[in-house]
Design an enzyme around this catalytic site. Structure first.
Site, short mmCIF file in Angstrom:
data_model
loop_
_atom_site.label_atom_id
_atom_site.label_comp_id
_atom_site.label_asym_id
_atom_site.label_seq_id
_atom_site.Cartn_x
_atom_site.Cartn_y
_atom_site.Cartn_z
CG HIS A 65 10.74 -47.59 -21.85
ND1 HIS A 65 10.21 -48.31 -20.81
CD2 HIS A 65 11.37 -46.55 -21.29
CE1 HIS A 65 10.49 -47.69 -19.68
NE2 HIS A 65 11.20 -46.63 -19.94
N PRO A 66 12.20 -50.71 -21.99
CG PRO A 66 13.69 -50.81 -20.18
CD PRO A 66 13.16 -49.88 -21.24
CB CYS A 67 8.62 -50.68 -18.43
SG CYS A 67 7.50 -49.80 -19.50
CE LYS A 68 2.95 -51.57 -21.26
NZ LYS A 68 2.86 -50.37 -22.13
#
Lengths: 219, 275
Positions: free
Chosen positions: A164-167
């Site tokens: 997942h890219p959000c961090k």
């Protein structure tokens, strides 16, 4: 659309193209695939590995422990030792695919991956983990990412696993700031992939890092 | 005169009459009757079909049952797409009820994501909401919320509780007083004619001169074939929640009133019916 952002799509494509240039020099197998309407695309690499541990007639070659061998190593084995097991091995060849796409929503690259047997049967996430070295499994649990989930590939429309890219910005920003401070050129894709790649079984030869310092590339 | 808020209720309570039939090759101990259900447009197939699953499993043996999946006219249905989107895109030109075939074998691994539990649906839903807020507010509003607010959004959807959902969701529909709208509009445009599953790009609701962008402006920029030809008979319908909004509608208004619970505008481009 607009490039008022730190890491816009054009910048992403530029870094990918520099990365691929080096990959071609060392035969690392990365290439660019354009979407059918050519408006965007992604970087991808496929590699094959043989999973041993199935019934083998010659215990001298394999010691019965589950390991992943690159195809080249297996082919070095003398042919007569290998003949009997060859058909058994075909079903245990695993195809790994890694795709690097750009997320316009988060303005970062995203790693999509999947693995399957040659007959098309997909591997579940836990099977993929068996091929990942233990120390990286720990890193996965501690890493600055929420999870790995199965998602639809935004260009191909097929199921892939995704980190997942959000961090991403959280761990990339210090790296980029530091590079700026010491006036060193780095390729965003190289730095990012060297962090997230090993966690999912993807390793980057060190020469990528050296190649970039010699480029004119700025982030 | 209809209040804008009434639109929110109409969208939330939209339903599609559906007939579920068991795939003929499934092994049953006795005849399986079709099962009828009104499906909420704004929800997800695997969230609202427990009764369907129970109904068919009653006539099957345990060993013949593995993961349930749904199909319409040969096309596996993606459970992670909202039900209303699937219907508009694939079946809106056919007569009601929507006829869906139920499978318990041969899961199509290349086409569908697995749905191992309700948690997987929740994770997917929250992931979409977070992405929408990344576009609208650089994730500031959703990240400021507490875990219990996130839970309330999910529970509101799961239990069909409009007020419970909107008590929190209204915060995601606000924007700073000095702006005229969100930073970017969360949207996805779907067509069955392309390999690409959807078009999603950065698009601002307000132009540089302060004018509000319309639905027509969006389509012209990211999917011009949808409204071709500009002069003459249009070839396609632009549909959301079973209706065709006027192309002059401001995109900001559409985003605030016609988004799905995940805060995305899911827009279908379908060929116009000639009859």
């Amino acid at each position: 659309m607009e490039e008022d952002e730190f890491f816009g799509e054009k910048t992403f494509q530029h870094h990918c193209s520099e990365f691929i240039k080096h990959s071609q020099q060392i035969g690392d197998g990365w290439e660019w695939k354009s979407s059918k309407d050519c408006s965007d695309g992604y970087m991808c690499k496929t590699h094959f590995q043989i999973k041993s541990g199935t019934v083998v007639s010659n215990p001298g070659i394999y010691n019965g422990v589950q390991t992943c061998l690159p195809v080249e190593e297996v082919l070095e084995v003398p042919l007569d030792d290998f003949e009997v097991t060859q058909t058994a091995m075909a079903s245990e060849v695993i195809k790994y695919e890694y795709h690097v796409l750009y997320s316009s929503s988060y303005q970062v690259p995203v790693l999509y991956f999947r693995a399957s047997f040659l007959d098309g049967r997909p591997l579940a996430l836990k099977d993929i983990w068996e091929g990942v070295h233990e120390c990286y499994q720990t890193r996965l649990l501690q890493g600055p990412w929420d999870t790995i989930t199965q998602q639809e590939h935004p260009i191909l429309g097929q199921p892939f696993f995704v980190l997942h890219p959000c961090k991403t910005n959280e761990f990339m920003t210090p790296i980029l700031k530091n590079a700026q401070k010491i006036n060193r050129n780095i390729n965003y894709i190289t730095s990012w992939l060297s962090i997230v790649g090993p966690v999912v079984g993807l390793n980057l030869p060190l020469s990528y890092g050296k190649a970039t310092s010699q480029d004119e590339v700025h982030c | 005169m209809t209040d804008d808020k009434d639109v929110l209720r109409d969208v939330w309570f939209g339903r599609i009459p559906t007939c579920f039939t068991l795939y003929q090759d499934e092994i049953t101990e006795r005849e399986a009757e079709p099962y009828y259900l009104l499906l909420p447009r704004v929800s997800y197939l695997t969230l609202v079909t427990d009764k369907v699953k129970k109904h068919f499993q009653k006539v099957m043996r345990q060993e013949d049952i593995s993961e349930i999946w749904f199909e319409y006219e040969g096309t596996p249905l993606k459970w992670h797409y909202p039900i209303g989107l699937l219907f508009d895109l694939l079946a809106s030109s056919s007569a009601l009820p929507w006829n869906i075939t139920v499978h318990f074998k041969s899961f199509p691994e290349k086409d569908l994501l697995h749905c191992p539990s309700k948690d997987a649906i929740e994770a997917h839903f929250m992931s979409c909401m977070k992405e929408a807020d990344a576009l609208k507010h650089k994730s500031q509003v959703i990240n400021e919320m507490q875990k219990k607010d996130h839970k309330q959004l999910w529970m509101g959807l799961q239990n069909d509780r409009f007020d419970q959902f909107w008590a929190i969701n209204r915060k995601l529909m606000e924007y700073p007083a000095e702006e005229n709208g969100f930073r970017y509009i969360p949207f996805r445009i779907y067509q069955t004619t392309t390999e690409r599953p959807f078009i999603q790009k950065l698009f601002r609701p307000v132009a540089a001169d302060g004018q509000l962008h319309t639905l027509g402006d969006l389509l012209k920029e990211v999917c011009p074939s949808a409204i071709a030809p500009e002069d003459g008979e249009r070839r396609n319908q632009v549909m959301i929640h079973g209706i065709e909004p006027m192309l002059e509608t401001p995109l900001q208004w559409l985003s605030e009133h016609l988004s799905y619970p995940d805060n995305f505008l899911h827009i279908s481009i379908i060929p116009k019916q000639t009859d």
